[in-house]
Scaffold this active site. Structure first.
Site, PDB file in Angstrom:
ATOM      1  N   GLU A 281      56.404  12.640  33.177  1.00  0.00           N
ATOM      2  CA  GLU A 281      55.259  12.645  32.270  1.00  0.00           C
ATOM      3  C   GLU A 281      54.019  12.066  32.935  1.00  0.00           C
ATOM      4  OE1 GLU A 281      55.843  12.443  27.765  1.00  0.00           O
ATOM      5  OE2 GLU A 281      55.118  10.438  28.256  1.00  0.00           O
ATOM      6  N   HIS A 302      80.979  15.280  41.414  1.00  0.00           N
ATOM      7  CA  HIS A 302      81.873  16.369  41.058  1.00  0.00           C
ATOM      8  C   HIS A 302      81.174  17.405  40.176  1.00  0.00           C
ATOM      9  CE1 HIS A 302      85.459  14.278  42.653  1.00  0.00           C
ATOM     10  NE2 HIS A 302      84.756  13.195  42.335  1.00  0.00           N
ATOM     11  N   LYS A 414      52.655  19.080  20.339  1.00  0.00           N
ATOM     12  CA  LYS A 414      52.581  18.290  19.112  1.00  0.00           C
ATOM     13  C   LYS A 414      51.598  18.907  18.120  1.00  0.00           C
ATOM     14  CE  LYS A 414      53.582  13.884  21.425  1.00  0.00           C
ATOM     15  NZ  LYS A 414      53.063  12.526  21.751  1.00  0.00           N
TER      16      LYS A 414
END
Length: 446
Positions: A281, A302, A414
């Site tokens: 960000e 893994h 937003k």
């Protein structure tokens, strides 16, 4: 043992040590910028001027919180990731059997089923709610707040106000107004302290204190790393956070596009998600920045380590290790012959060997790698790591000539969401939504 950075494998692949000299030469200019922004109060995560206020406000909050078994934390992004990392590192019992509290429940999403499930199972009389929003207007957090407020009120009546704590802007925003109207306990999220830099403020320290974690130790560790920069901004040239920034800037200049945060301290694995937000960000702007990839050892040996080792050569790595506490578990003498070499060895030796093996494999694959080793795994050490990474992020942004404390692209989503829900004042977003939803779809069933 002290915390340290180990640089012997930092310059590999396409990255050479000389590549960083261009950025290190900017130390004088950045030192002056650092002095200016510190003087203007624009880097509170570094100077921590709010610490004195915390010493006054936290005892009152702690006194209120001690009466409750559960904390329901309402927050998203930087309002939740630091708290989760601290809880997993220093109060991990909640995830294990026969635990008897206190419990921290973090609501960092807007899944109706999950939120309704929490409210349905928690006892309001045993639960304190902590609502965190720097702006006081984060729609996800406010939606949770309205529902949690009603949930408390329906059970407790006007006494609900005794069980709500707010962390928000000191002067403005809905939550600040609400805390004044309802006389709620409130703590400050200081000016210029964005969510991703706020874990070592009331945002992360109130839930830490609820869990009995040494919140002042976290601050002490952070202050020990910040102090040279705050006392003498010109010392940036020799500070490890600036060296990390120059290294990261050198990686990007050499077309590395991903930064692996490989954590071989299992208790601290949740710091990977915290760092990912901090880095992404802050630095993902104007087509710039390296994508952070959190990984946990040994688990991700893994899973995704194959890509790290044999995939595109576009990755650098921060490799986090630490001195593990002594373990009482050890392998016995009754092992099958093919495993006889494990006889008598401590179980904890496996993690150390796996970390060494993975680190060597990454280096042999020519991945530029800086090892961060923690001399202890207490709260002070964690605070020092968080400050190191926050300062390195800021300085990397300055070297990239971008603003590392805003997030303009995030705000668009937003605004569009608010418009979709019927909020007024978004005419452009409303038009864009209508056009987007009117597009012909091209579906393929599966």
């Amino acid at each position: 043992m002290k915390n340290y950075l180990e640089w012997s494998s930092a310059f590999s692949g396409r990255l050479e040590k000389d590549d960083c000299k261009t950025w290190q030469a900017k130390a004088d200019t950045l030192g002056k910028r650092l002095a200016s922004e510190l003087a203007a109060g624009e880097l509170p995560f570094l100077s921590m001027p709010y610490r004195a206020r915390l010493k006054t406000d936290m005892p009152k909050a702690i006194e209120r919180m001690k009466n409750y078994r559960h904390m329901l934390l309402l927050g998203i992004g930087g309002s939740a990731l630091g708290a989760r990392a601290i809880q997993r590192a220093f109060a991990p019992g909640q995830d294990g059997p026969n635990y008897n509290g206190p419990w921290l429940w973090i609501c960092d999403n807007v899944c109706a089923e999950q939120f309704e499930g929490l409210l349905g199972k928690l006892d309001p009389s045993e639960t304190i709610v902590l609502c965190i929003s720097k702006s006081g207007g984060t729609i996800e957090t406010l939606a949770q707040y309205f529902l949690a407020r009603n949930w408390l009120h329906n059970s407790l009546g006007d006494a609900w106000k005794e069980q709500m704590i707010v962390v928000t802007d000191p002067e403005k925003g809905f939550l600040r107004q609400e805390s004044a109207r309802k006389d709620l306990i409130s703590l400050e999220a200081p000016d210029f302290l964005g969510g991703r830099y706020s874990a070592l403020s009331a945002v992360g320290l109130v839930p830490a204190a609820f869990l009995g974690i040494d919140w002042e130790g976290l601050l002490d560790g952070a202050a020990s790393v910040a102090k040279p920069l705050v006392d003498n901004p010109a010392s940036i040239a020799s500070h490890p956070s600036f060296d990390l920034a120059c290294w990261a800037r050198g990686l990007e200049a050499r077309d590395y596009s991903e930064l692996v945060f490989f954590c071989y301290i299992p208790q601290w694995a949740a710091y990977g998600a915290w760092f990912a937000q901090l880095w992404a960000e802050s630095l993902g702007k104007d087509g710039r920045g390296m994508m952070p990839i959190p990984a946990t050892g040994v688990t991700d040996q893994h899973s995704i380590n194959q890509m790290f080792l044999d995939g595109p050569k576009n990755k650098g790595c921060l490799f986090l290790t630490g001195e593990q506490p002594d373990s009482s578990l050890s392998f016995g003498q009754d092992l099958p012959e093919q495993w006889a070499w494990l006889k008598g060895k401590a179980f904890s030796s496996l993690l150390e060997a796996e970390a060494l093996g993975t680190r060597m494999a990454l280096c042999q694959s020519r991945m530029p790698l800086v090892q961060i080793n923690m001399g202890s795994l207490d709260e002070k050490a964690a605070g020092s790591l968080m400050m190191l990474l926050e300062a390195a992020t800021i300085f990397t942004g300055w070297l990239l000539e971008i603003n590392p404390v805003d997030q303009p692209a995030v705000e668009l989503g937003k605004r569009l969401a608010n418009s979709r829900l019927g909020a007024q004042g978004y005419p452009e977003e409303a038009r864009d939504l209508a056009a987007y939803l009117a597009r012909p779809q091209d579906r393929q069933n599966f």
